[in-house]
Design an enzyme around this catalytic site. Structure first.
Site, mmCIF file in Angstrom:
data_model
loop_
_atom_site.group_PDB
_atom_site.id
_atom_site.type_symbol
_atom_site.label_atom_id
_atom_site.label_comp_id
_atom_site.label_asym_id
_atom_site.label_seq_id
_atom_site.Cartn_x
_atom_site.Cartn_y
_atom_site.Cartn_z
ATOM 1 N N SER A 131 0.824 -1.170 0.001
ATOM 2 C CA SER A 131 -0.010 0.067 0.055
ATOM 3 C C SER A 131 0.861 1.229 0.093
ATOM 4 C CB SER A 131 -0.892 -0.017 1.321
ATOM 5 O OG SER A 131 -0.223 -0.119 2.399
ATOM 6 N N TYR A 132 0.235 2.405 -0.080
ATOM 7 C CA TYR A 132 1.094 3.600 -0.136
ATOM 8 C C TYR A 132 1.997 3.693 0.906
ATOM 9 C CZ TYR A 132 1.617 8.586 -1.385
ATOM 10 O OH TYR A 132 2.174 9.621 -1.569
#
Length: 862
Positions: free
Chosen positions: A335-336
């Site tokens: 994820s980010y």
């Protein structure tokens, strides 16, 4: 059918998002800038059929800079940069022509969906894209919405589709907070940097840094490192004494006990305790306590913790770790990676993420056990309201990611599995003994449930000595009692991990910028990275920080920058006025700057102790045109020439070698010429030190060598050695390198094109005559008789490098091997002069470059 333009932050991200939304049914083409692709497909948007165009930028489209004249260090007082100097937005990378590319793709589009990274920088880029695209989009009815913002945290089908179904709007306040930070850092950083660079490089020759930079975040970051260095230097070791006792519960075993007093600093008192305990032959058990303890599983992973672990455990610098994390994110593996949050939202699909890891041989058993027995809800951490914690989003193998990519992914995955695992439980036993009047203790730990330490074995409970079964009142024979003399030790230099912790604690930088600030102090030669990724300040870094402390401690302490960061966050939340924050902060630093300038002698006194004056540095190289004495060549960055008699300093091109050029002199000022070279595979050209710093003609700029000089008769100038317009760049001229024989070459005086020709020729001269076809200057070539490639054993020939059939097989185009731009003045597009455009000095027309001729040249130089 409506046309919808969608813009992501990176080309790879655009492709991944388009694949998901189009379900792979898309066509792709290169954009006009060559760096970004456009992916097209049809679908539905807001209940209507639509044609989608998905493309990207390459980070920031625009960058903030001062307008033209204020970029001159020589002509502008740095104090003017705080308020008088206007700023403007310029293209961040002009070569990408990103604005034009966006306008071409955005023309006649009805709507735009912004898929930029979901952080403050991403919001800022949203408005950069809108500024470029909105003027060319179709004008909608006044009530119709055309601008949409996608919010997402990972490149997965679920997250991307969910973002597309819940489009919001870009956040103007967050974008303004980035604008404010950019302007503050530009004005404050440039003012201090320009002043102290010019002041100290004009006085000292061995500073060993091309830029004596100041940064509102960079300088406090350096301050932490120097503060630790000062503690080490001022540390005075103290001697202390410790009593160590051993008891023998059984004949073959011994148990080491710790003294409850820990240590004493008086030798006589320590000796007294030794004497009174030595009398006792037995140790009595005073108490036995057993208690079950828990070692908690880790909080979910945020950026700062990831960077700390990458440095301390994986040996990766923060900047490098961040680059790898961003690559893993754009490829959909995690994820980010920029998040301050350590708390998963209630609706986060933890089981779905865990199932992805069920087949990895390294942790398959642990994952399957968790899925069958039920996962533990992660601990409640801090919710910053930005992105979920860093989480693995799909399975990967070591072969797929390789090297550092796999090591970082493995840690992120193990950390995630640990957050949903059970806590580690262990039984701790404490046995208290008395030997004479003194108390001693031993501690034992037995793991009852390993929990998360199975997946993170480096957190497992250390094995202790096995303790005997005993009860209060039991007696054990004393095996040994001795007095150990020891010394207190100084702290070690800060590790990157410790520095990151300090920066986070004091609010210096953001999760995105912390790696940049640490990288900057390394690149500026303010600190060096030692073994264990410890940051040791250099002489220059130490003197700068001590100088700031001496003049104005707030320039280096974290307090003022932390306060500014809080104001910037208030702008992002819409609770502070952008202009008021900017004006107030700049006013504070403007006052500090004036005081710094007035008090610079205080820092100069410190510099004198550590660095040598210009006059005492370097070695004699070329003669000054004013006093005809030898000037000294100072090799330490930035390399320059210094005349101690005239007390003048002349800057030189960087990132190459400098040597005397045949003791030839400039006809304008009588300075001896020097030759700059970037190596055997690169370019070289002569230059006059005085002309290089003080352009003699109106059409010349500072930082030009003889290959760009428009002197009409000098034998080293563009007028005499220029051959023809560059075959690749717009304004460059190919100039004969008269020092390159016998491997002759001509090189563009703007870009890195090199043309090799006439190898083993005895002489190559530029003729005053020109080619009838292309107006390029003819060259006279004189070959050695034994190595002449000319037909009929001829040794001499005059012709056009581009058009003469005799020369065709003797010409080869290459690109110079260059690590860095040659020098400040040698890059970018400048108006042509000499043979580049118009007419050459002396009246000869410049070489033409018609389209049909360019096609021929392209084929010719293969």
């Amino acid at each position: 059918m409506r046309t919808v333009l969608m813009v992501a932050e990176k080309p790879s991200l655009a492709q991944s998002i388009a694949k998901i939304l189009s379900r792979g049914n898309m066509s792709s083409r290169k954009g006009l800038n060559g760096a970004c692709s456009v992916h097209e497909y049809t679908g539905s948007f807001m209940g209507q059929s639509a044609h989608f165009k998905m493309t990207s930028v390459c980070g920031h489209v625009m960058t903030l800079d001062f307008i033209g004249k204020y970029n001159s260090w020589d002509k502008v007082d740095p104090a003017e940069l705080f308020s008088k100097a206007p700023t403007e937005k310029k293209e961040a990378n002009p070569k990408l022509t990103m604005v034009k590319f966006l306008q071409v793709e955005g023309r006649r589009c009805d709507c735009i969906v912004l898929w930029l990274d979901c952080d403050k920088e991403g919001e800022n880029i949203c408005f950069e894209v809108l500024d470029a695209v909105l003027p060319v989009m179709n004008k909608p009815p006044s009530t119709e919405r055309t601008i949409y913002r996608a919010k997402f945290s990972s490149i997965t089908d679920t997250d991307i589709c969910n973002a597309m179904n819940h489009l919001g709007e870009p956040n103007r306040n967050e974008a303004l907070s980035v604008d404010a930070r950019q302007e503050l850092d530009l004005r404050i950083g440039c003012a201090f940097t320009r002043f102290q660079t010019k002041y100290f490089q004009g006085k000292y020759g061995n500073l060993d840094s091309s830029l004596i930079s100041f940064g509102p975040c960079q300088t406090p970051t350096l301050g932490f490192c120097v503060e630790r260095h000062d503690k080490i230097q001022s540390f005075k070791p103290e001697t202390y004494w410790v009593l160590k006792a051993k008891v023998n519960p059984e004949k073959e075993s011994s148990l080491t006990l710790d003294w409850d007093r820990v240590r004493v600093f008086d030798r006589e008192i320590a000796q007294m305790f030794l004497n009174i305990t030595k009398v006792a032959k037995e140790a009595k058990v005073e108490s036995v306590s057993k208690k079950e303890k828990v070692k908690q599983r880790p909080l979910a992973l945020n950026t700062v913790e990831m960077l700390r672990v990458a440095s301390s455990a994986l040996g990766m610098g923060p900047q490098h770790a961040m680059q790898i994390a961003e690559r893993l994110y754009t490829q959909g593996y995690i994820s980010y990676p920029r998040t301050e949050t350590t708390h998963y939202p209630e609706n986060f699909d933890l089981k779905g993420c865990l199932r992805q890891q069920a087949n990895n041989p390294y942790w398959a058993e642990t994952v399957k056990a968790l899925l069958s027995e039920g996962i533990n809800r992660p601990r409640k951490g801090h919710d910053a309201g930005d992105h979920p914690p860093i989480t693995p989003m799909k399975a990967a193998t070591e072969v797929e990611l390789g090297g550092d990519g796999w090591r970082l992914y493995e840690y992120i995955t193990r950390h995630f599995i640990a957050t949903v695992s059970a806590d580690c439980k262990y039984l701790q036993t404490n046995i208290s003994f008395s030997i004479g009047p003194e108390r001693f203790t031993c501690v034992g730990k037995v793991v009852t449930s390993p929990g998360f330490t199975e997946i993170m074995p480096w957190h497992s409970i250390a094995l202790e000595e096995s303790l005997p079964c005993c009860e209060k009142g039991d007696l054990f024979p004393v095996g040994e009692i001795k007095l150990l003399e020891m010394q207190t030790s100084p702290p070690d230099y800060l590790t990157e991990a410790e520095l990151i912790t300090l920066m986070e604690k004091h609010g210096i930088g953001t999760d995105a910028s912390i790696p940049v600030h640490i990288n900057n102090i390394c690149q500026r030669n303010y600190v060096t990275v030692e073994s264990g990724r410890r940051l040791k300040p250099t002489n220059l870094g130490i003197v700068l920080v001590h100088g700031y402390y001496k003049i104005d401690a707030e320039l280096v302490l974290p307090t003022i920058r932390s306060a500014v960061e809080k104001q910037l966050n208030l702008i992002a939340l819409g609770k502070a006025n952008y202009h008021q924050v900017l004006e107030h902060t700049l006013d504070i630093f403007k006052r500090k700057f004036h005081y710094f300038v007035d008090s610079i002698a205080g820092m100069d006194e410190l510099m004198e102790v550590s660095f040598s004056p210009l006059a005492a540095t370097g070695k004699p190289l070329s003669r000054c045109g004013k006093c005809h004495r030898f000037m000294k060549y100072i090799q330490a960055k930035p390399s320059r020439l210094h005349c101690s008699h005239c007390d003048d300093t002349y800057s030189l091109p960087q990132n190459g070698t400098i040597k005397l050029y045949k003791e030839l002199r400039c006809p304008l000022d009588d300075f001896e010429l020097v030759l700059w070279s970037s190596g055997s595979r690169g370019k070289s050209y002569p230059l006059c030190p005085y002309c290089y710093n003080h352009p003699p003609f109106r059409d010349m700029k500072k930082g030009m060598g003889c290959n760009e000089c428009t002197h009409p008769t000098c034998q080293h100038s563009l007028s005499m050695l220029g051959i023809g317009q560059c075959v690749e760049c717009e304004n460059g001229v190919l100039v004969l390198d008269s020092t390159s024989g016998p491997k002759w070459k001509m090189a563009c005086n703007k870009c890195n094109v090199i043309v090799h020709f006439f190898e083993n020729a005895h002489k190559v001269r530029v003729s005053p005559d020109t080619c009838d076809l292309c107006d390029a200057a003819l060259v006279d070539v004189d070959f050695n008789k034994a190595k002449s490639p000319l037909p009929g054993d001829e040794t001499q020939h005059a012709g056009c490098v581009f058009c003469d059939p005799v020369f065709q097989d003797l010409v080869e185009l290459k690109h110079a091997a260059m690590r860095h731009p040659m020098h400040r003045g040698g890059q970018g597009k400048r108006q042509g002069r000499g043979r580049g455009k118009g007419r050459r000095p002396g009246g000869r027309p410049n070489p033409k470059k018609p389209k049909d001729k360019m096609a021929a040249l392209a084929a010719y130089f293969v």
